[in-house]
Design an enzyme around this catalytic site. Structure first.
Site, mmCIF file in Angstrom:
data_model
loop_
_atom_site.group_PDB
_atom_site.id
_atom_site.type_symbol
_atom_site.label_atom_id
_atom_site.label_comp_id
_atom_site.label_asym_id
_atom_site.label_seq_id
_atom_site.Cartn_x
_atom_site.Cartn_y
_atom_site.Cartn_z
ATOM 1 N N GLU A 40 18.459 -46.925 -44.455
ATOM 2 C CA GLU A 40 18.456 -48.169 -43.679
ATOM 3 C C GLU A 40 19.829 -48.846 -43.807
ATOM 4 O OE1 GLU A 40 15.587 -52.141 -43.327
ATOM 5 O OE2 GLU A 40 15.825 -51.156 -45.276
ATOM 6 N N LYS A 111 11.762 -51.251 -36.460
ATOM 7 C CA LYS A 111 10.995 -51.619 -37.661
ATOM 8 C C LYS A 111 9.933 -52.664 -37.345
ATOM 9 C CE LYS A 111 11.886 -53.186 -42.443
ATOM 10 N NZ LYS A 111 12.968 -53.666 -43.343
ATOM 11 N N CYS A 162 11.704 -48.670 -44.556
ATOM 12 C CA CYS A 162 11.679 -49.507 -45.760
ATOM 13 C C CYS A 162 10.364 -50.255 -45.981
ATOM 14 C CB CYS A 162 12.884 -50.467 -45.734
ATOM 15 S SG CYS A 162 13.299 -51.146 -47.369
#
Length: 276
Positions: A40, A111, A162
Site C-alpha cells: 500500500e 479500498k 490493509c
C-alpha cells in the site's frame, strides 16, 4: 507460479520510491519471479494534505511507471495502492491495481474499509478525511504457465488493501466469487502489526483455503509514522512459507495450485457454509 513480495520504506520522495521499486523489482525478476506485488502507498507515503496534492488519475505517470516494469519484465504486477485523483472531490481513492505482462491494467480495486482509529501511544488516524471509500468487491483472473509444463492455467485473485484485513466477510465474498489468491498490500502500523498482522493473515488463509500474499511497508516513513513490515505469504493450510526481515527487501515463493485443490477437496469447508 513464482511470486515476489516487495517490502519498501516509502517516503514523501516519489522519485526515490520509484527508484527503489525498480531496483527491487529487477532483483526479484532475476530470481525468477513472474508476479511482483508492492505494498500500500508504494509511490508516496506522506501526510494527507501532501497526498491530495500529488494524486493522479489511473493513466498518470506514477501508474505508467509500474506498467512499464510489468511490460519490460513480462510479469504480472500488483501495485498495492496509489492515491487516485477524483474529479471535483477533495478526497482520493486508495486504489490497488492488477497489471498484466503486457502492461495492461486488468483489475482496479478501491479500498472499502478506511482506517479511522486511535492506536497505542495516542496516534490518531482518520483516513476517511482524505479518502473516499470504494464499493466494489473485485476478483480478477490471471494466467501463468507452470514450470515443467507448456499448458497455460488461469486462476483468480481477490483484491483487498490493509485495513480490509479486519473484515472477514469481504474475504468470504471474494472466495464465493472463486478467488484462489487473496492480496493484502498494506501499510500496517507498528503498534497494531506486532499483535495482529500474522494472526489475521493466517486466519484469512485458513478459513478461505487460499494463498494470502501480503506485501507490507516497513520502518520509519515521516513524522511518527512507522510500519511493521513482515511481508508474508501464507499457504491455503495456513502455513507461513516466506516472511521478510526488517529492511527493504523482497521475499519469493512458489504458489502450488494443485496443492490448493487438494486441500479444498479433502476438507471441503467452503461447500459446508450455512450462513451468508
Amino acid at each position: 507460479m513464482r511470486t515476489a513480495l516487495i517490502q519498501l520504506t516509502s517516503t514523501r520522495d516519489i522519485q526515490q520510491n520509484l527508484a527503489k521499486s525498480q531496483q527491487l523489482a529487477h532483483a526479484a525478476l532475476d530470481a525468477g519471479a513472474r508476479w511482483l506485488l508492492f505494498p500500500e502507498n508504494t509511490p508516496f507515503m506522506g501526510p494527507d494534505h501532501e497526498k491530495l496534492a500529488i494524486a493522479e488519475p489511473i493513466n498518470g505517470p506514477m501508474v505508467d511507471f509500474y506498467r512499464a516494469i510489468a511490460r519490460d519484465g513480462q510479469c504480472w504486477l500488483t501495485l498495492g495502492s496509489f492515491p487516485e485523483k477524483i474529479e471535483n472531490d477533495e478526497r482520493t481513492f486508495n486504489t490497488s491495481l492488477l497489471i498484466d505482462p503486457q502492461g495492461n491494467i486488468t483489475a482496479v480495486y478501491r479500498k472499502i474499509h478506511l482506517f479511522d482509529v486511535e492506536t497505542e501511544g495516542n496516534q490518531i488516524f482518520r483516513e476517511s478525511d482524505s479518502v473516499q471509500p470504494g464499493k466494489d468487491v473485485v476478483v480478477a483472473p490471471f494466467t501463468f504457465t507452470p514450470r515443467n509444463s507448456n499448458e497455460i492455467q488461469t486462476r483468480n485473485v481477490g483484491l483487498t488493501v490493509c485495513y480490509d484485513l479486519r473484515f472477514p466477510e469481504l474475504y468470504r465474498a471474494l472466495v464465493n466469487q472463486n478467488a484462489h489468491v487473496l492480496t493484502v498490500p498494506a501499510a500496517f502500523t507498528l503498534a497494531t502489526g506486532r499483535d495482529h498482522w500474522h494472526p489475521l493473515l493466517q486466519a484469512r488463509a485458513i478459513e478461505n483455503q487460499c494463498y494470502v500474499l501480503a506485501p507490507n511497508q516497513w520502518g520509519h516513513h515521516y513524522g511518527n509514522r512507522h510500519c511493521y513490515g513482515h511481508s508474508v505469504i501464507y499457504d491455503p493450510w495456513g502455513r507461513q512459507i516466506a516472511c521478510a526481515s526488517d529492511r527493504e527487501t523482497f521475499i519469493i515463493a512458489d504458489l502450488d495450485f494443485d496443492y490448493l485443490d487438494q486441500i479444498r477437496d479433502k476438507m471441503p469447508c467452503l461447500s459446508h457454509q450455512r450462513l451468508s
